[in-house]
Design an enzyme around this catalytic site. Structure first.
Site, PDB file in Angstrom:
ATOM      1  N   GLU A   9       0.841  -1.190   0.000  1.00 51.77           N
ATOM      2  CA  GLU A   9       0.000   0.000   0.000  1.00 51.77           C
ATOM      3  C   GLU A   9       0.881   1.247   0.000  1.00 51.77           C
ATOM      4  O   GLU A   9       2.105   1.171   0.144  1.00 51.77           O
ATOM      5  CB  GLU A   9      -0.972  -0.023   1.184  1.00 51.77           C
ATOM      6  CG  GLU A   9      -1.962  -1.178   1.091  1.00 51.77           C
ATOM      7  CD  GLU A   9      -3.064  -1.124   2.135  1.00 51.77           C
ATOM      8  OE1 GLU A   9      -3.139  -0.126   2.878  1.00 51.77           O
ATOM      9  OE2 GLU A   9      -3.857  -2.079   2.212  1.00 51.77           O
ATOM     10  N   ARG A  43      -0.952   9.566   1.047  1.00 49.87           N
ATOM     11  CA  ARG A  43      -2.361   9.862   0.780  1.00 49.87           C
ATOM     12  C   ARG A  43      -2.660  11.347   0.635  1.00 49.87           C
ATOM     13  O   ARG A  43      -3.498  11.733  -0.164  1.00 49.87           O
ATOM     14  CB  ARG A  43      -3.231   9.273   1.905  1.00 49.87           C
ATOM     15  CG  ARG A  43      -3.450   7.789   1.756  1.00 49.87           C
ATOM     16  CD  ARG A  43      -4.361   7.257   2.840  1.00 49.87           C
ATOM     17  NE  ARG A  43      -4.626   5.840   2.622  1.00 49.87           N
ATOM     18  CZ  ARG A  43      -5.300   5.081   3.481  1.00 49.87           C
ATOM     19  NH1 ARG A  43      -5.775   5.605   4.583  1.00 49.87           N
ATOM     20  NH2 ARG A  43      -5.499   3.812   3.218  1.00 49.87           N
TER      21      ARG A  43
END
Length: 535
Positions: free
Chosen positions: A128, A289
């Site tokens: 991720e 993010r």
């Protein structure tokens, strides 16, 4: 179990439970399980296992369990994503404890996905954003949260030392002589009561439900922050809200999540012209993010539609590998194996929270916190993907170990269990609060928008028209106004640079409710009279 019969079930009303835990996500459930056989009461707003962000998590748990990994690498990635604000000692301690937390979850009944060969009982690990290794453990693919929640709920229900009170809301913490001595609450029938206890653990989750676009349960509206703040606790780094860059924009409130793992398996971000706009960045779609969220936000602000395209990378394997988002898309009339998913940023995780130490202790005696409601020093300005569930699990053990070492005394007689009658009128749903935070305290912020947000939130905090969550939202807005820089999940268009030198450790923001209200009074003297209602 209804709270008016709780004490009778423990022997005629004469026993005070050592610990009350507020919240039924991974942090609350595991704290209760780690405490056993010490008696505790687990208080949940909805039915146990429902209404918490844990059950909705598509991402997994980050832990250095792979043969090419090490906790030191996990800690380094955590610090890299945190943008200079995380505590290195906390990151190292959590990363070191993460593999054991995964093993404990298995002991409590969670069945994690294994690699196809099953060599050495190895986990099937995913990559991720901002991780340097494949280290994210999943259960049933993108249904990890539900699998974890169901297993922990079953474990709690078969543990005799845990008394569960479902359908009850904590309305305030009881404080005597500067320490927490219990919880005031309201049950599903509108009756008010109290649970006396010498130790309270907040595990109430985050604030995503205060935003109009969110991937969180709508009940996640900062209730725990306000409980702690009204009791006098110090809160930390409230301005840092993480916006997940790929919420599926296919209808629904909350918005379905197009998991980070999709990008980890090669899905790309494109706009309605087919341009892959992340291709020029070093991490591309797997940048931190906050970077990806701002890039998607900028595209949308320019009038483009943004899509997550997994056709080439995942294709026909979509249903098998990502069954949850596949079903959601198909229900909305979209086939993600054949067409891209429209996406947008949405409030997803709160890095700020109740300031706690390495044992989970807040600044108020008798009050602990863990999970998303707490600010432990792990996440800093930007949470590393899949570090949330693992933090909840790890700090649940830290909190339980600290509590098990306490010598509990009987609390004051004035706070014996009682049912004083019906609760007061409920606050209005936070419709206006959600619009204000989404529009002015969102992915991109500036001074004018924050000041206007504070003014509106003050008006929504007082009187008969008060909205739920307005005070929690106000504290977030004040913290965002006071941080005059851009860092991690907090971006100011009027202060786009990071303060200090590159690599320099940032300073956390600390705030109490009283100080936030005082700051608001200074900013907006014209509404000081309104604020007197809240003093």
């Amino acid at each position: 179990m209804c709270f008016d019969s709780l004490y009778r079930s423990r022997g005629g009303g004469g026993i005070t439970p050592p610990v009350v835990i507020v919240g039924g996500g991974i942090a609350g459930l595991m704290t209760a399980l780690y405490l056993a056989p010490l008696p505790c009461v687990l208080l949940t707003r909805a039915a146990l296992g429902e209404g918490s962000a844990t059950g909705w998590a598509q991402g997994g748990l980050a832990a250095a369990v792979g043969p090419d990994d090490d906790p030191a690498l996990h800690a380094a990635d955590t610090l890299g994503a945190a943008d200079g604000l995380a505590d290195p000692a906390v990151a190292a301690r959590v990363a070191a404890a993460a593999p054991q937390a995964v093993a404990d979850l298995e002991r409590f009944g969670v069945v994690f996905d294994r690699d196809e060969a099953g060599a050495g009982g190895g986990y099937r690990l995913s990559l991720e954003a901002a991780h340097g290794r494949r280290r994210v453990v999943h259960a049933t693919g993108d249904g990890t949260g539900r699998a974890v929640s169901e297993a922990l709920v079953a474990a709690v229900r078969r543990t005799p030392s845990i008394a569960v009170v479902e359908g009850a809301v904590a309305t305030s913490l009881l404080v005597e002589d500067g320490r927490v001595v219990g919880v005031a609450l309201e049950d599903a029938d509108g009756r008010a009561g109290v649970l006396a206890a010498p130790a309270v653990v907040l595990a109430t989750g985050g604030v995503g439900g205060l935003y109009a676009a969110t991937t969180n349960p709508l009940g996640a509206r900062g209730d725990g922050l306000l409980l702690a703040a009204r009791a006098g606790a110090v809160l930390r780094d409230l301005e840092f809200v993480q916006f997940h860059p790929t919420a599926a924009d296919i209808g629904g409130d909350p918005m379905p999540l197009a998991s980070e793992a999709l990008r980890g398996e090669g899905a790309i971000l494109i706009d309605d012209r087919g341009e892959r706009f992340m291709a020029g960045l070093p991490g591309q779609e797997l940048s931190p993010r906050d970077v990806v969220a701002r890039a998607v936000f900028a595209r949308r602000a320019a009038g483009r539609t943004v899509f997550l395209d997994g056709q080439a990378a995942i294709g026909d394997d979509f249903e098998r590998r990502f069954p949850k988002i596949y079903r959601v898309c198909r229900t909305a009339g979209l086939d993600p194996a054949r067409e891209p998913i429209p996406v947008r940023p949405a409030a997803h995780y709160h890095m700020g929270g109740v300031a706690v130490d390495g044992r989970g202790r807040s600044s108020v005696e008798g009050l602990w916190a863990c999970g998303e409601v707490a600010s432990t020093g792990l996440h800093g300005a930007n949470r590393l993907a899949s570090n949330s569930l693992i933090e909840g699990a790890v700090f649940a053990r830290f909190v339980a170990e600290d509590l098990r070492g306490q010598t509990f005394q009987e609390v004051a007689s004035s706070h014996r269990p009682q049912l004083p009658g019906r609760a007061g009128p409920a606050l209005r749903p936070p419709h206006a609060v959600r619009r204000i935070l989404d529009g002015r305290v969102g992915v991109v912020r500036d001074e004018d928008g924050l000041r206007r947000a504070i003014a509106d939130l003050l008006r929504l905090s007082a009187g008969p028209q008060a909205e739920a969550g307005a005070l929690a939202a106000l504290m977030i807005a004040v913290a965002a106004l006071e941080r005059r820089e851009s860092r991690g999940g907090h971006f100011r268009s009027d202060f786009p640079a990071r303060a200090g030198r590159q690599g320099e450790t940032a300073k956390s923001s600390l705030v109490t409710l009283d100080r936030a209200l005082a700051t608001a009074r200074e900013i907006l003297p014209t509404i000081a009279q309104t604020m007197e209602v809240l003093s």
